[in-house]
Design a protein around this motif. Structure first.
Motif, short mmCIF file in Angstrom:
data_model
loop_
_atom_site.label_atom_id
_atom_site.label_comp_id
_atom_site.label_asym_id
_atom_site.label_seq_id
_atom_site.Cartn_x
_atom_site.Cartn_y
_atom_site.Cartn_z
N GLU A 110 0.82 -1.22 0.00
CA GLU A 110 0.00 0.00 0.00
C GLU A 110 0.85 1.27 0.00
O GLU A 110 0.42 2.31 -0.49
N MET A 119 -3.97 6.25 4.15
CA MET A 119 -4.62 4.95 4.32
C MET A 119 -5.59 4.96 5.50
O MET A 119 -6.62 4.28 5.48
N ARG A 124 -13.21 0.29 5.48
CA ARG A 124 -12.80 -1.10 5.31
C ARG A 124 -12.99 -1.58 3.88
O ARG A 124 -12.16 -2.32 3.34
N LYS A 127 -10.22 -0.16 1.62
CA LYS A 127 -8.95 -0.83 1.92
C LYS A 127 -8.93 -2.24 1.34
O LYS A 127 -7.90 -2.70 0.82
N TYR A 131 -6.11 -3.77 -1.24
CA TYR A 131 -5.34 -4.99 -1.00
C TYR A 131 -5.58 -6.02 -2.09
O TYR A 131 -4.67 -6.79 -2.44
#
Length: 237
Positions: A110, A119, A124, A127, A131
């Motif tokens: 990241e 970040m 959630r 993110k 990922y």
């Protein structure tokens, strides 16, 4: 019509910056271009190194400008042309002959895309998508490299060699590795000016400085380049 540089300095550069520079009888400027080129991402605009050097030389008490940068063996023609442009400004290109850049493999994570602070702003779900993208890039076998050419040793040696010629320095870098030589200069009674941009100057340098100069409020040159002139990233001569 080109506006004379001394007029630009007077009306664009902050007065306290001008006062600090003008109060020192003999200043040497040290420009770490590898560090400086990263400033453009924070500033949101591109600058020209020759304009930076030209501006510095309009101050009669800035006696020498030393520029540190390497040769890109993967784009040697443009890289050599860029270094020659620096020499033509009257600046002292260091080291001489130039070091070759090395290309370092970067981790795919990241941090390649976002700062840690950024970040923390994502929820959630976002993110998770980030990922997923990182996992796909890793599976694809993509290799990302970054040009690397450090000049900490060369800059340190030059500063210590120059100590009897100066009353102050202007360091265009935010690298914490420069703390030790700057401390030596302070012991010898030299003033320390740090030139940088927000969030890209190490705390160690802020603590040792006599004057911090925000590059964006000092530079008076052109800001209109769409692409960086940095030949390490494909800039042209």
């Amino acid at each position: 019509m080109d506006i004379p540089q001394d007029i630009l300095n007077k009306f664009i550069v902050r007065k306290d910056y001008l006062d600090w520079i003008n109060n020192e009888p003999s200043i040497f400027a040290y420009l770490d271009l590898t560090n400086m080129f990263h400033w453009q991402d924070v500033l949101g605009w591109k600058f020209r190194i020759k304009d930076v050097i030209r501006q510095l030389f309009t101050f009669p008490n800035i006696k020498e400008v030393k520029v540190y940068y390497g040769l890109n063996p993967r784009n040697q023609r443009d890289s050599e042309a860029f270094l020659n442009r620096i020499k033509k400004t009257g600046a002292n290109l260091r080291p001489n002959p130039p070091k070759e850049m090395k290309f370092i493999k970067k981790d795919i994570d990241e941090a390649l895309f976002f700062q840690r602070r950024t970040m923390t702003l994502f929820d959630r779900q976002i993110k998770s998508k980030i990922y997923e993208l990182i996992d796909e890039l890793k599976k694809s076998g993509i290799i990302i490299v970054e040009p690397k050419c450090n000049f900490d040793v060369e800059m340190t040696m030059d500063m210590l060699d120059d100590v009897e010629k100066i009353t102050a320095i202007m360091l265009f870098s935010g690298d914490s590795d420069m703390q030790a030589p700057l401390e030596r200069l302070r012991v010898k009674g030299k003033k320390i000016g740090i030139v940088g941009v927000r969030d890209m100057v190490a705390g160690e340098l802020h603590r040792i400085k006599d004057k911090y100069i925000d590059f964006g409020k000092f530079y008076t040159g052109k800001r209109t380049y769409i692409e960086s002139e940095n030949p390490a990233f494909g800039g042209t001569a």
